[in-house]
Write a protein that holds these residues in place. Structure first.
Motif, mmCIF file in Angstrom:
data_model
loop_
_atom_site.group_PDB
_atom_site.id
_atom_site.type_symbol
_atom_site.label_atom_id
_atom_site.label_comp_id
_atom_site.label_asym_id
_atom_site.label_seq_id
_atom_site.Cartn_x
_atom_site.Cartn_y
_atom_site.Cartn_z
ATOM 1 N N CYS A 117 0.850 -1.064 0.130
ATOM 2 C CA CYS A 117 -0.005 -0.060 -0.048
ATOM 3 C C CYS A 117 0.804 1.301 -0.063
ATOM 4 N N MET A 118 0.745 2.054 -0.827
ATOM 5 C CA MET A 118 1.379 3.470 -0.817
ATOM 6 C C MET A 118 0.380 4.624 -0.422
ATOM 7 N N GLY A 119 1.094 5.479 0.146
ATOM 8 C CA GLY A 119 0.341 6.482 0.595
ATOM 9 C C GLY A 119 0.938 8.057 0.670
ATOM 10 N N TRP A 120 0.302 8.986 0.634
ATOM 11 C CA TRP A 120 0.713 10.528 0.689
ATOM 12 C C TRP A 120 0.338 10.969 1.958
ATOM 13 N N PHE A 121 1.155 11.296 2.746
ATOM 14 C CA PHE A 121 0.906 12.035 4.020
ATOM 15 C C PHE A 121 1.071 13.485 4.060
ATOM 16 N N ARG A 122 0.687 14.239 4.935
ATOM 17 C CA ARG A 122 1.373 15.712 4.906
ATOM 18 C C ARG A 122 1.477 16.056 6.461
ATOM 19 N N GLN A 123 2.160 17.015 6.649
ATOM 20 C CA GLN A 123 2.162 17.491 7.917
ATOM 21 C C GLN A 123 2.654 19.136 7.795
ATOM 22 N N ALA A 124 1.609 19.787 8.652
ATOM 23 C CA ALA A 124 1.838 21.257 8.482
ATOM 24 C C ALA A 124 2.422 21.607 9.925
#
Length: 121
Positions: free
Chosen positions: A33-40
């Motif tokens: 499984c491949m994912g894109w996460f983000r953190q502000a």
């Protein structure tokens, strides 16, 4: 060894578009499984979008209809097309790979890239 290398980040005006890419190596890309996460700044790391090995795609409600995840299995690469960008999309975006019990949980992913900055003004 496993490597995930993101590219494509940058600065863009609100309403603009960016395409992120993640080059993967060192593991069987098609099985993960491949994912894109983000953190502000000051916020936790949240899933933006994930793509299971069966092709099922998932999106956070905040990006549905604006972002599209895709992969090129032949090139072991993952992409995130981001359209209609908003200032609240500003964050460091990370590519992740794993066999998560819960795709929304960052700690369920085994491998991470170094991140790429996206700034929307």
């Amino acid at each position: 060894h496993v490597q995930l290398v993101e590219s494509g980040g940058g600065s863009v005006q609100a309403g603009g578009s960016l395409k992120l890419s993640c080059a993967a190596s060192g593991f069987t890309f098609s099985m993960y499984c491949m994912g894109w996460f983000r953190q502000a700044p000051g916020k936790k790391c949240d899933l933006v979008s994930a793509l299971r090995s069966d092709g099922s795609a998932y999106y956070d409600d905040a990006v549905k209809g604006r972002f599209a995840i895709s992969q090129d299995k032949a090139k072991n690469s993952l992409h995130l097309q981001m359209n209609s960008l908003k200032p609240e999309d500003t964050a460091i975006y990370y590519c992740a790979a794993g066999l998560p019990a819960n795709i929304w949980v960052a700690t369920d992913y085994n491998y991470w890239g170094q991140g790429t900055q996206v700034t929307v003004s």
